[in-house]
Design an enzyme around this catalytic site. Structure first.
Site, PDB file in Angstrom:
ATOM      1  N   HIS A 132       0.834  -1.209   0.000  1.00 53.05           N
ATOM      2  CA  HIS A 132       0.000   0.000   0.000  1.00 53.05           C
ATOM      3  C   HIS A 132       0.867   1.257   0.000  1.00 53.05           C
ATOM      4  CE1 HIS A 132      -3.363   2.610   0.599  1.00 53.05           C
ATOM      5  NE2 HIS A 132      -2.987   2.993   1.804  1.00 53.05           N
ATOM      6  N   ASP A 152      -4.299   9.106   3.115  1.00 51.63           N
ATOM      7  CA  ASP A 152      -4.348   7.651   2.952  1.00 51.63           C
ATOM      8  C   ASP A 152      -5.656   7.285   2.264  1.00 51.63           C
ATOM      9  OD1 ASP A 152      -4.372   4.874   3.196  1.00 51.63           O
ATOM     10  OD2 ASP A 152      -3.347   4.915   5.119  1.00 51.63           O
ATOM     11  N   CYS A 202      -3.797   2.772  -5.125  1.00 54.60           N
ATOM     12  CA  CYS A 202      -3.223   3.632  -4.082  1.00 54.60           C
ATOM     13  C   CYS A 202      -2.083   4.499  -4.615  1.00 54.60           C
ATOM     14  CB  CYS A 202      -2.747   2.800  -2.898  1.00 54.60           C
ATOM     15  SG  CYS A 202      -1.622   1.447  -3.318  1.00 54.60           S
TER      16      CYS A 202
END
Length: 250
Positions: A118, A135, A177
């Site tokens: 991630h 995030d 991401c």
């Protein structure tokens, strides 16, 4: 070793063994990086290229800007090395810097910079002594971002307050991401920091910001292909070009 040289060395070391595709200043993109950009989890090189492109094509238009885009490999070193002072030669000169962008990876294996799953983005306002964490997968990288904030504060010699942005746009899948990091980085850099006056307070909120990850991938690919064509043109026009080398822009 200078920051750029170290960044390039690590970028190439962490690359897959696939074929070179484009040499762009200090970044060597491979066919594996291009495959990832088309629909997979972005590699270190994908994000490093994006930062290199922003530095070469955007920041020169703002000569008074004092912004650092730290490469993923250097952020990884900062987070994983035991002796922080020992990597000082790999870090840029942070004197007079107002903001630092850091791509955060959740890899905890000191031997594998590409071992995580991630990406998130940390934007440090040195002048405000605050680290803003974006995030796109909830708080998945909360621990890593806090750790990076603490370590960067030790490098800078100042305490940094950590702030998790709860209104960060969220990714709809498990692979976007890195694209979110790139799009958010450009938006915060161009639409917030570079256009603000010296005494103007800049909002770091991403409330209401829509992220087109598919469009972002296509745009990055278009930029790479345009640069590759230019590199091929330069290579064919140069009597000193070596055969079997990737197109190069420098």
């Amino acid at each position: 070793m200078r920051f750029r040289s170290m960044a390039r060395h690590l970028s190439e070391s962490f690359s897959s063994s696939s074929q070179p595709y484009l040499s762009y200043h200090d970044i060597l993109l491979t066919t594996e990086d291009i495959r990832a950009l088309k629909g997979d989890w972005l590699t270190d090189n994908n994000i490093a290229f994006w930062e290199e492109w922003l530095e070469r094509e955007v920041l020169p238009n703002y000569p008074k800007a004092r912004v650092v885009l730290l490469r993923p490999s250097i952020t990884f070193l900062l987070m994983q090395t035991i002796d922080i002072k020992g990597i000082s030669s790999a870090l840029p000169d942070f004197r007079n810097v107002t903001h630092i962008f850091l791509p955060i990876n959740d890899s905890r294996d000191r031997e594998r910079a590409d071992g995580g799953s991630h990406w998130s983005l940390l934007l440090v306002s040195v002048i405000d002594r605050v680290a803003f964490h974006y995030d796109s997968l909830g708080g998945a990288n909360f621990y890593e971002a806090q750790r990076c904030t603490d370590r960067l504060g030790r490098v800078l010699g100042i305490p940094l307050r950590f702030h998790q942005l709860e209104d960060c746009p969220q990714q709809p899948n498990s692979s976007d991401c890195g694209v979110f990091v790139c799009i958010l980085m450009r938006h915060l850099l161009i639409k917030r920091l570079l256009v603000a006056g010296s005494n103007e307070k800049v909002s770091m909120s991403m409330a209401g910001k829509m992220i087109d990850s598919h469009g972002g991938r296509k745009e990055m690919l278009r930029i790479i292909e345009s640069l590759r064509k230019e590199g091929e043109r330069r290579r064919s026009a140069s009597p000193y070009a070596k055969p079997n080398t990737p197109p190069r822009i420098e």
